[in-house]
Design an enzyme around this catalytic site. Sequence first.
Site, PDB file in Angstrom:
ATOM      1  N   CYS A 112      33.757  56.510  56.587  1.00  0.00           N
ATOM      2  CA  CYS A 112      33.431  55.549  55.524  1.00  0.00           C
ATOM      3  C   CYS A 112      33.727  54.109  55.924  1.00  0.00           C
ATOM      4  CB  CYS A 112      34.188  55.907  54.246  1.00  0.00           C
ATOM      5  SG  CYS A 112      33.692  57.523  53.608  1.00  0.00           S
ATOM      6  N   HIS A 257      33.760  49.845  49.536  1.00  0.00           N
ATOM      7  CA  HIS A 257      33.178  51.154  49.829  1.00  0.00           C
ATOM      8  C   HIS A 257      33.082  51.950  48.532  1.00  0.00           C
ATOM      9  CE1 HIS A 257      32.479  55.090  51.348  1.00  0.00           C
ATOM     10  NE2 HIS A 257      33.699  55.522  51.072  1.00  0.00           N
ATOM     11  N   ASN A 287      28.792  58.894  47.141  1.00  0.00           N
ATOM     12  CA  ASN A 287      29.414  58.332  48.350  1.00  0.00           C
ATOM     13  C   ASN A 287      28.496  58.607  49.544  1.00  0.00           C
ATOM     14  OD1 ASN A 287      30.971  57.740  50.583  1.00  0.00           O
ATOM     15  ND2 ASN A 287      32.818  58.774  49.844  1.00  0.00           N
TER      16      ASN A 287
HETATM   17  N1  COA Z   1      33.722  69.810  38.642  1.00  0.00           N
HETATM   18  C1  COA Z   1      34.631  70.442  37.877  1.00  0.00           C
HETATM   19  N2  COA Z   1      35.898  70.658  38.283  1.00  0.00           N
HETATM   20  C2  COA Z   1      36.233  70.209  39.503  1.00  0.00           C
HETATM   21  C3  COA Z   1      35.330  69.566  40.344  1.00  0.00           C
HETATM   22  C4  COA Z   1      34.023  69.374  39.870  1.00  0.00           C
HETATM   23  N3  COA Z   1      33.078  68.745  40.598  1.00  0.00           N
HETATM   24  N4  COA Z   1      35.967  69.244  41.484  1.00  0.00           N
HETATM   25  C5  COA Z   1      37.217  69.677  41.374  1.00  0.00           C
HETATM   26  N5  COA Z   1      37.395  70.275  40.177  1.00  0.00           N
HETATM   27  C6  COA Z   1      38.582  70.917  39.636  1.00  0.00           C
HETATM   28  C7  COA Z   1      39.554  71.326  40.711  1.00  0.00           C
HETATM   29  O1  COA Z   1      39.143  72.559  41.252  1.00  0.00           O
HETATM   30  C8  COA Z   1      40.848  71.417  39.946  1.00  0.00           C
HETATM   31  O2  COA Z   1      40.872  72.642  39.302  1.00  0.00           O
HETATM   32  P1  COA Z   1      42.249  73.488  39.174  1.00  0.00           P
HETATM   33  O3  COA Z   1      43.176  72.576  38.412  1.00  0.00           O
HETATM   34  O4  COA Z   1      41.835  74.704  38.445  1.00  0.00           O
HETATM   35  O5  COA Z   1      42.694  73.718  40.588  1.00  0.00           O
HETATM   36  C9  COA Z   1      40.699  70.335  38.866  1.00  0.00           C
HETATM   37  O6  COA Z   1      39.309  70.008  38.835  1.00  0.00           O
HETATM   38  C10 COA Z   1      41.516  69.086  39.119  1.00  0.00           C
HETATM   39  O7  COA Z   1      41.362  68.773  40.455  1.00  0.00           O
HETATM   40  P2  COA Z   1      42.104  67.495  41.021  1.00  0.00           P
HETATM   41  O8  COA Z   1      41.898  67.478  42.500  1.00  0.00           O
HETATM   42  O9  COA Z   1      43.478  67.414  40.488  1.00  0.00           O
HETATM   43  O10 COA Z   1      41.242  66.348  40.309  1.00  0.00           O
HETATM   44  P3  COA Z   1      41.363  64.799  40.521  1.00  0.00           P
HETATM   45  O11 COA Z   1      41.654  64.170  39.231  1.00  0.00           O
HETATM   46  O12 COA Z   1      42.232  64.434  41.677  1.00  0.00           O
HETATM   47  O13 COA Z   1      39.870  64.413  40.917  1.00  0.00           O
HETATM   48  C11 COA Z   1      38.596  63.877  42.869  1.00  0.00           C
HETATM   49  C12 COA Z   1      39.294  64.963  42.069  1.00  0.00           C
HETATM   50  C13 COA Z   1      38.027  64.493  44.121  1.00  0.00           C
HETATM   51  C14 COA Z   1      37.467  63.296  42.038  1.00  0.00           C
HETATM   52  C15 COA Z   1      39.601  62.749  43.189  1.00  0.00           C
HETATM   53  O14 COA Z   1      40.775  63.304  43.718  1.00  0.00           O
HETATM   54  C16 COA Z   1      39.054  61.756  44.159  1.00  0.00           C
HETATM   55  O15 COA Z   1      38.052  61.103  43.915  1.00  0.00           O
HETATM   56  N6  COA Z   1      39.753  61.549  45.292  1.00  0.00           N
HETATM   57  C17 COA Z   1      39.304  60.638  46.312  1.00  0.00           C
HETATM   58  C18 COA Z   1      38.188  61.266  47.057  1.00  0.00           C
HETATM   59  C19 COA Z   1      37.483  60.309  47.962  1.00  0.00           C
HETATM   60  O16 COA Z   1      37.327  59.168  47.623  1.00  0.00           O
HETATM   61  N7  COA Z   1      37.035  60.796  49.101  1.00  0.00           N
HETATM   62  C20 COA Z   1      36.262  60.056  50.030  1.00  0.00           C
HETATM   63  C21 COA Z   1      37.079  58.998  50.668  1.00  0.00           C
HETATM   64  S1  COA Z   1      36.100  58.024  51.691  1.00  0.00           S
END
Ligand code: COA
Length: 330
Positions: A112, A257, A287
Site C-alpha cells: 500500500c 491511502h 482498498n
Molecule cells: N462481515 C461481517 N463480519 C465480519 C467481517 C465482514 N466482512 N469481517 C470480519 N467480521 C467479523 C469477524 O469475524 C469477527 O467475528 P468474531 O467476533 O465472531 O470473531 C468480528 O467481525 C469482529 O472482528 P474484528 O476484527 O474485531 O473487527 P474490527 O472492528 O477490527 O474490524 C476490520 C475489522 C478488518 C474492518 C478492521 O480491523 C480494519 O479495518 N483493520 C485495518 C485493516 C487494513 O486497513 N488493512 C489494510 C492495510 S493497508
Amino acid sequence: MRSRILGLGTYVPDRVVTNDDLTQYMETSHEWIVERTGIEQRHWVSEGQTGADLAEQACRRACTNAGVALADIDLLIYATLSPDHDFPGTGVFAQRQLGLGTIAVLDIRQQCTGFIYGLSIADAFIKTGTYTRVLLVGSEVHSNAMDISTRGRDIASLFGDGAGAALLGPSDEPDCGVLSCHLHADGSEAEILWMEKPGCMYQPRITAEDIEAGLHFPHMDGRRVFKHAVTRMPESVIEAVTANGLTVQDIDMLIPHQANLRINEMVAKQLGLPPGKCHNNIQKYGNTTSATIPLCMEEAIALGKIKRGDLVCLTAFGAGLTWASALMRY
Ligand code: COA
C-alpha cells in the site's frame, strides 16, 4: 531542480461489486462493512483482465493528461503487491503493451506504500537528471486472490481492483513540485498482513494441505494493522511538514491511502485537519493498495479540491510494515 506531477491517470474495471453482492459469497452485510470501513462498493476485473491491462489504461490516461507522448518516457516504475506472474515483474508486460521500446523498467514491492516509494524513486532520478519523463503506476488485481468465503471476509470485503498512474518530469516553476519524501519500514511484525504461501523457503513451495488451510490467501490481524496505521500515518505527515519548515495547518489537501475510512477520519482528527482538507473515495473503490493515492488525488483534482500550486500531502501505510509521506506543491 524539483520533480512535478505533470499528469495523473486512473482506471478501474467495469464490474462493480456492491456490499450486497458480497453476501452471495459470505456471511456479511452492507451495514457491517460500511460501519467498520466506509466501503460501499469496489470494482473487480472480468475474466482474462490482468494487472498490466489496468496499468496500461491508467498510464495512457496519465500521458494524455500530461500532454506527454509515450515515445518520450524514459523510465517506467511499476508498483504492485499482486503481480500477474511470480516473475518477471509485471512492469515489462505493461511496457510491452504500451509500446515503450527498451526503456528501463523497475518493479517495486511496497504494497500500500508502493506509490509513495515509487514517487520518491522518480523524484530522485529526475533531480539527478538521469531521467526526465518517468511514468509511475500502481496496479492491483486482488479479486481473484482473496478467499471470498466467510472464512476470508475480513480481507475480501476490503480490497478492490484498479490502477493509478502519474507522469513525472522536471518542474518548470522552481517553487512547485515534490518538496520531500519520507520512507519507513519495520519488518518486526511482517506477518500481521501477508500471504505466506507459495514461498521459496518451503519445499515444496505449497502443498494441497496448505491450499486446504487457505495459506495461499492473504491473512491479516486487522486490529493490529489498524493501530499501526493510525499512529504511523499522522507521524509521517508531521515529519513531512516539519522537514519543510511548515505546519499541518499549511496543508491544503491531505490524500491518505484508502484502507479504511475510519482510519483516515482518525488520522485527520489527530492532525487537527478539518474534514474538507482530507479527501477520501474508499467508498467507491475499496482498498486498491498501490493505486489508492492516484485514484484519490485525481478525483480531488477533478472536483476542484486541489489546484496547481496547492500544498498537498500524501501518506500511506501498508504491509511490511511500510509507511511513507510525500509533500508537494502540486
Ligand atoms: N462481515 C461481517 N463480519 C465480519 C467481517 C465482514 N466482512 N469481517 C470480519 N467480521 C467479523 C469477524 O469475524 C469477527 O467475528 P468474531 O467476533 O465472531 O470473531 C468480528 O467481525 C469482529 O472482528 P474484528 O476484527 O474485531 O473487527 P474490527 O472492528 O477490527 O474490524 C476490520 C475489522 C478488518 C474492518 C478492521 O480491523 C480494519 O479495518 N483493520 C485495518 C485493516 C487494513 O486497513 N488493512 C489494510 C492495510 S493497508
